[in-house]
Design an enzyme around this catalytic site. Structure first.
Site, short mmCIF file in Angstrom:
data_model
loop_
_atom_site.label_atom_id
_atom_site.label_comp_id
_atom_site.label_asym_id
_atom_site.label_seq_id
_atom_site.Cartn_x
_atom_site.Cartn_y
_atom_site.Cartn_z
N HIS A 39 -28.28 42.98 -37.82
CA HIS A 39 -27.33 44.02 -37.42
C HIS A 39 -26.99 44.92 -38.61
O HIS A 39 -26.85 46.13 -38.47
CB HIS A 39 -26.03 43.41 -36.90
CG HIS A 39 -26.16 42.57 -35.66
ND1 HIS A 39 -25.97 41.21 -35.66
CD2 HIS A 39 -26.46 42.90 -34.38
CE1 HIS A 39 -26.12 40.74 -34.43
NE2 HIS A 39 -26.44 41.74 -33.63
N GLN A 63 -24.03 41.42 -18.56
CA GLN A 63 -25.44 41.22 -18.85
C GLN A 63 -25.85 39.76 -18.97
O GLN A 63 -26.98 39.46 -19.34
CB GLN A 63 -25.85 42.01 -20.11
CG GLN A 63 -25.29 41.50 -21.41
CD GLN A 63 -25.54 42.47 -22.55
OE1 GLN A 63 -24.95 43.55 -22.60
NE2 GLN A 63 -26.41 42.11 -23.47
N GLN A 155 -35.05 46.39 -24.05
CA GLN A 155 -33.71 46.98 -24.05
C GLN A 155 -33.74 48.40 -24.62
O GLN A 155 -33.13 49.33 -24.08
CB GLN A 155 -32.76 46.10 -24.86
CG GLN A 155 -31.41 46.72 -25.13
CD GLN A 155 -30.47 45.74 -25.77
OE1 GLN A 155 -29.93 44.86 -25.11
NE2 GLN A 155 -30.25 45.86 -27.07
N ARG A 189 -28.58 34.12 -31.63
CA ARG A 189 -28.88 32.87 -30.92
C ARG A 189 -29.58 31.86 -31.81
O ARG A 189 -29.68 30.68 -31.43
CB ARG A 189 -29.69 33.16 -29.65
CG ARG A 189 -28.86 33.88 -28.60
CD ARG A 189 -29.55 33.97 -27.26
NE ARG A 189 -28.63 34.38 -26.21
CZ ARG A 189 -28.52 35.62 -25.72
NH1 ARG A 189 -29.28 36.58 -26.20
NH2 ARG A 189 -27.64 35.89 -24.78
P1 AMP Z 1 -26.95 42.01 -30.07
O1 AMP Z 1 -25.66 41.82 -30.77
O2 AMP Z 1 -27.85 40.81 -30.16
O3 AMP Z 1 -26.79 42.55 -28.69
O4 AMP Z 1 -27.73 43.12 -30.88
C1 AMP Z 1 -27.12 44.35 -31.17
C2 AMP Z 1 -28.18 45.29 -31.69
O5 AMP Z 1 -28.75 44.73 -32.88
C3 AMP Z 1 -29.33 45.49 -30.72
O6 AMP Z 1 -29.75 46.84 -30.76
C4 AMP Z 1 -30.39 44.56 -31.26
O7 AMP Z 1 -31.70 44.97 -30.92
C5 AMP Z 1 -30.15 44.69 -32.74
N1 AMP Z 1 -30.69 43.54 -33.46
C6 AMP Z 1 -30.44 42.22 -33.22
N2 AMP Z 1 -31.19 41.45 -34.04
C7 AMP Z 1 -31.92 42.30 -34.80
C8 AMP Z 1 -32.89 42.13 -35.83
N3 AMP Z 1 -33.28 40.91 -36.24
N4 AMP Z 1 -33.44 43.23 -36.40
C9 AMP Z 1 -33.07 44.47 -35.98
N5 AMP Z 1 -32.16 44.69 -35.02
C10 AMP Z 1 -31.59 43.64 -34.43
#
Ligand code: AMP
Length: 284
Positions: A39, A63, A155, A189
């Site tokens: 993030h 979701q 997504q 996760r």
């Molecule tokens: P999430 O909190 O998992 O819903 O992710 C929030 C945003 O962070 C989404 O756009 C994800 O695709 C991005 N994201 C999560 N993990 C990664 C990662 N390892 N590398 C780049 N972006 C990420």
């Protein structure tokens, strides 16, 4: 340094309107919190490209399926605010569920075509939840650049289409997947895994690499590429293959014959976690 943490939609919209009126550009980084260095790469990129960066932290109930991990999803707002601040955020928007969904919502955003494949099949309703919450965030934030990770490839495709179809004044920026020392994609996760399960997680990237290597050697049959990826995952005792696909990056459909640029996607269950990863590849 403390950055503002907003909970009310009206406050968020007013603050971003005021910033834009003063000439600032706005970067939006939607997340579900449990922020990790993946993030942080999105936030840092937004901070490089925009004057003001708003990180949203919202575990979106819409979701999650009925048997999924909504309740168990890790939540630690104080740690998230620290991570966001260190990465260059200007503010955090962390609304309660009652602020986002006061209880009288009858509208759902559904992106057809891109959502009835891949994770859309494995997780019915998931992308309606994603598209609906992201559309709401775009409506609240107004004109901005919005940063999303390529880790969640489908997504990103769904959000791009939704923003274009609904004419949101939002430029979608896709960011590369941030990986751990062993190339496992960083994910909130991963925190569900014990040490043994975490040691099994590189099986996803190994499967993707095996698929990419086959393509590089000229393989054009999607079934063979899929089978190679499934076999790699099956060889890892702690992993169960949920999905191994090779698709056209625009349609997310599997072509009859592979040609040019494709995306390989893998989803596997390891212990209590369902992990996903993907890789762009091309036929030789
Ligand atoms: P999430 O909190 O998992 O819903 O992710 C929030 C945003 O962070 C989404 O756009 C994800 O695709 C991005 N994201 C999560 N993990 C990664 C990662 N390892 N590398 C780049 N972006 C990420």
């Amino acid at each position: 340094m403390t950055i503002p943490v907003l909970e009310r939609i009206g406050e968020l919209s007013a603050l971003l309107d005021a910033k834009r009126a003063a000439g600032a550009t706005v970067g939006l980084v939607p997340t579900m919190g449990a922020l990790h260095p993946g993030h942080a790469t999105l936030i840092a990129r937004a901070a490089e490209e925009c004057d003001v960066v708003c990180v949203t932290v919202f575990v979106n109930p819409l979701q999650f399926g009925p048997n999924e991990d909504f309740e168990a999803y890790p939540r630690d707002l104080d740690a998230d605010v620290r991570t966001a601040t260190d990465a260059g955020a200007t503010m955090v928007f962390a609304p309660p569920v009652t602020e986002m969904y006061p209880g009288d919502q009858s509208t759902t955003v559904h992106v057809s075509g891109l959502t009835n494949v891949l994770d859309g099949l494995a997780r019915p309703g998931h992308f309606d939840g994603v598209a609906t919450v992201v559309a709401k965030l775009f409506a609240m934030a107004g004109r901005c650049h919005a940063y999303f990770g390529e880790k969640d490839f489908q997504q990103l495709a769904v959000v791009r289409r939704m923003a274009a179809d609904l004419s949101f004044p939002v430029e979608i920026v896709g960011c590369p997947t941030a990986r751990d020392h062993d190339e496992v994609a960083l994910s909130s996760r991963n925190a569900y895994l014990n040490a043994e399960e975490r040691a099994a997680a590189p099986v996803l990237i190994r499967a993707l690499r095996a698929g990419a290597e086959l393509l590089a050697r000229g393989e054009s049959d999607p079934a063979r590429v899929r089978r190679a990826m499934v076999e790699i995952v099956a060889a890892e005792a702690l992993a169960t293959c949920d999905q191994a696909e090779v698709v056209d990056p625009r349609t997310l459909r599997t072509p009859d014959t592979l040609e040019g640029e494709v995306v390989l996607l893998v989803a596997a269950r390891i212990g209590p976690a369902r992990l996903i990863d993907n890789m762009r590849a091309s036929t030789s």
